[in-house]
Design an enzyme around this catalytic site. Structure first.
Site: not given
Lengths: 312, 485
Positions: B184, B258, B292, B389
């Protein structure tokens, strides 16, 4: 153990044996449970063997603190040094072999008077000792097997090295009170992690006695911490603890394992799910070690394209 | 500072890519409509132009796709590794042939500069397929037992920041090891995955081996929870990663995650300043900071702070923000309106908490989603911009005095994905790298990737590694001869 003395009836006045007070092993010390609680441990026939500490949540948290404190030095020790210490543990166990054969026989419902039963208990202890020797040899090899240099397509070199995950909660297998226990603890510490071990609920005594060997084997205090009591009660705070990095669910049943795995997701603990083990004496693979290793990759420019094709 | 040189526009041609007005889901080798007929629009973040209308997968479609993948698994996993390898080599080659087309497509759908899609994303995508193609017939040498077996159907959910690269990271090792895939892509960047479906067709890949389900979080959740999925791989936010870990708890599904990061880029006083500045810029402004492993926390040794910040600000003033299709563009568009508002909120909070905000003079286009490169000084570890983040072009600057302090500050985060070290002293690199709790440490460089190098995080940046020999493990059930294990 008292059971041996019973077979020793002779003319002389019977000597009353000295019972052992089993205690936890936390931070290199032997505390009682903070809760002051104990529970009755019996042999297969229901005969009383000893009162084992019934650890509380607080004991679990204390063990985490001890394991965290020990992590820096243990993970920073050379692999050679860790191997020496694991081998030393095997040496010390070998010296106390008879004691452990007796304890394992008691714990697992084997009769000390039956030769075949004694042989079974002895085989388990021997296998546990050999297992420690096996892992002692792995400490300085696992990095070579699972790490290495990577041939990147560019003017860089990089190295991937395994590193310990950190503090690992280990639920020892319920049925194999000693060989199973050693088989799950050794890979965790061989790779530089520190451990909080929850002993088999029904048969915790060999685990608690292992603490005595660990304490005299040059293993720094806190590297292995051993708790006894109700597995579910101790494991729940460990699985939820934010300073625990991984959990081995070997000793959990399916319902508890799922519950603990959900709790472990809160800080993304590494989880080793219960693995079916037909024969604890069979040579294990390296999976139990790699389950608690991280891989770190360090990059550095080389200033050239390839080892021999220097641009200078 | 206004730009000294005026650049003429140098746009890459859109003509190399032909985007259809609508796309279906790719299930069992066919493009099909969603079971409930739902569609969604994908827009170009730099212009807000609607690029195409895409079928939106729902639970029934997940069911169909998993069934197709299960059916295909039997034959695919039974193929000799050398045959699977050839399919992967074909895919790698076709990606190379079509790389310009795919780069332009990715830039249109994602908003990142063409120089990044062209020079970073696409070459890496092809390289990953080449790398894993070579493993397909050598798995018994990979160190995961002498007879390693695939797991079955892999459910893979990928993010929007590197749509095609994340697809490659997931699909290449899955196929090499004999698994089949239901993937997806993210709802804001579905197009390159659908073009990849066409590449599978060109490569003659058997039907059902790769299935692509564009859709939203609900489709991802249904895929992760599907009882006939044997392996779940996810790249995305830590919050969603935790939710997925809870979902697969108590199942036998193998899981790799991840997740997010808050990478520290540590600059020591003996660092080569000009190179470090380039590395800092690359570390946080590559892909608009939507990475990331971005080096979003700059840790600079106090004694060189002023010198470094002067150089850095001067360098930031030369960055060119604008049309991502322009070959001279450094900073493209933010991927979505939603992401832009997340960045804006965090930056406003940074200001409210007392950190000092700075951006170079920078013209912002009137349509599309844009955020100027931004620097925060006077940041402390308690500030939210130093902890959360941001996933945008926002750099927080902190200082340190000793290497120990640098390590302590770098590790002071629940994340553990990446870090950078800048110093001329080799022993310091190794000493500091050894102490950092991060999966990737770049020394005197940053944001470098290669298929031979494992990538993944410590702590709450997730578990498992992608890429390299290590990346195979996630898709293999270890096995060895009877009795050995």
């Amino acid at each position: 153990m008292s059971t041996v003395d019973k077979n020793d009836k002779t003319e002389r006045a019977e000597r009353l044996s000295v019972f052992k007070t089993y205690k936890l092993y936390v931070g290199g010390k032997f505390p009682r449970s903070e809760s002051g609680r104990v529970y009755e441990v019996t042999d297969a026939k229901g005969n009383w063997l000893a009162n084992a500490p019934l650890s509380s949540r607080k004991d679990a948290r204390d063990a985490v603190v001890a394991a965290r404190k020990a992590f820096g030095a243990w993970s920073g020790a050379t692999a050679y040094n860790r191997g020496q210490i694991l081998y030393r543990v095997a040496e010390m166990l070998e010296g106390r072999r008879e004691q452990y054969v007796r304890e394992v026989a008691d714990a697992e419902g084997l009769s000390p008077s039956k030769k075949s039963d004694t042989a079974k208990a002895a085989a388990q202890v021997d296998a546990a000792i050999d297992r420690l020797v096996w892992y002692a040899g792995w400490t300085d090899k696992i990095a070579q097997v699972v790490g290495g240099g990577n041939p990147v397509a560019g003017p860089f070199f990089n190295l991937s090295s395994p590193e310990p995950t950190g503090v690992v909660a280990v639920l020892a297998p319920q049925e194999s009170s000693f060989l199973g226990l050693v088989s799950v603890v050794a890979p965790v510490i061989a790779t530089g992690n520190t451990a909080i071990v929850v002993a088999s609920e029904k048969s915790p005594l060999p685990a608690l006695s292992l603490g005595e060997v660990l304490a005299t084997s040059d293993l720094p205090g806190g590297v292995v911490n051993i708790l006894s009591g109700r597995t579910a009660e101790i494991a729940t705070p460990l699985a939820a603890h934010q300073d625990v990095n991984a959990i081995d669910l070997a000793g959990a049943d399916d319902v508890l394992a799922k519950e603990l795995e959900i709790a472990a997701a809160d800080n993304l603990k590494r989880v080793l799910r219960p693995q079916p083990v037909d024969d604890w004496a069979a040579t294990p693979g390296i999976d139990r070690m790699t389950a608690f290793l991280e891989t770190k990759t360090v990059w550095h420019p080389t200033g050239s394209l390839g080892a021999s094709g220097s641009s200078y | 500072m206004a730009s000294v040189f005026a650049y003429a526009p140098a746009p890459e041609s859109r003509g190399v890519v032909d985007i259809a007005p609508s796309y279906g889901l790719f299930i069992d080798g066919e493009f099909v409509e969603a079971a409930d007929g739902k569609v969604f629009k994908t827009v170009s973040p730099s212009t807000e132009e609607v690029l195409s209308e895409v079928a939106q997968a729902g639970e029934a479609d997940v069911e169909r796709a998993v069934k197709a993948a299960r059916k295909a698994f039997e034959k695919w996993s039974a193929l000799p590794g050398s045959e699977r390898a050839k399919y992967l080599f074909r895919i790698a080659r076709i990606i190379q042939e079509r790389s310009r087309e795919l780069a332009v497509l990715e830039t249109l759908d994602n908003g990142k500069p063409i120089k990044e899609t062209r020079d970073a994303d696409l070459p890496l995508v092809a390289a990953h397929f080449f790398y894993y193609a070579g493993w397909a017939d050598k798995l018994e040498h990979a160190g995961f037992g002498s007879n390693p077996k695939p797991l079955g159907v892999a459910g893979q959910v990928i993010p929007w920041n590197f749509p095609l690269l994340m697809l490659a990271w997931k699909i290449a090792p899955a196929l090499a090891t004999g698994n089949t895939v239901v993937l997806k892509p993210a709802e804001t960047t579905p197009l390159s995955a659908l073009f990849f479906a066409d590449i599978c067709r060109q490569a003659g890949l058997p039907k059902g081996v790769v299935n692509i389900l564009p859709g939203y979080g609900d489709a991802g959740a249904a895929l992760v929870a599907h009882p006939d999925v044997n392996k779940v791989a996810f790249t995305g936010s830590t919050a969603v990663g935790k939710e997925i870990a809870r979902t697969v708890a108590g199942t036998r599904k193998k899981l790799t995650l991840e997740l997010g990061g808050k990478g520290a880029n540590i600059v020591f006083d003996d660092a080569p300043i000009d190179q470090a500045v380039e590395g800092i810029v690359n570390g946080i402004f590559f892909n608009q900071g939507q990475v990331c492993c971005a080096g979003s926390r700059l840790l600079v040794q106090e004694s060189i702070q002023d010198e470094l910040l002067d150089s850095l600000k001067r360098r930031l003033s030369t960055l060119r923000l604008g049309d991502p299709l322009d070959k001279n563009t450094d900073i493209g568009a933010i991927n979505s309106e939603e992401q832009l508002s997340r960045i804006t909120t965090l930056v406003e909070q940074g200001e409210a908490e007392g950190a000092e905000r700075w951006s170079p003079a920078c013209e912002i286009p009137t349509s599309g989603y844009w955020f100027a490169p931004t620097l925060f000084t006077n940041v402390t570890q308690a500030h939210r911009i130093a902890r959360d983040e941001v996933f945008g072009p926002v750099l927080s600057v902190l200082t340190f005095r000793t290497p120990d302090e640098a390590v302590a500050k770098a590790n002071n985060t629940p994340y553990g994905l990446s870090a950078g070290i800048w110093t001329e002293k080799g022993s310091r690199i190794l000493a500091v790298a050894g102490k950092l709790r991060a999966g990737v440490v770049w020394s005197n460089t940053f944001n470098k990737f290669d298929p031979t190098s494992p990538f993944g995080g410590y702590k709450e940046s997730g578990f498992g590694r992608e890429g390299a020999r290590h990346g195979l493990e996630a898709y293999l059930a270890p096995s060895s001869p009877e009795g050995e294990r």
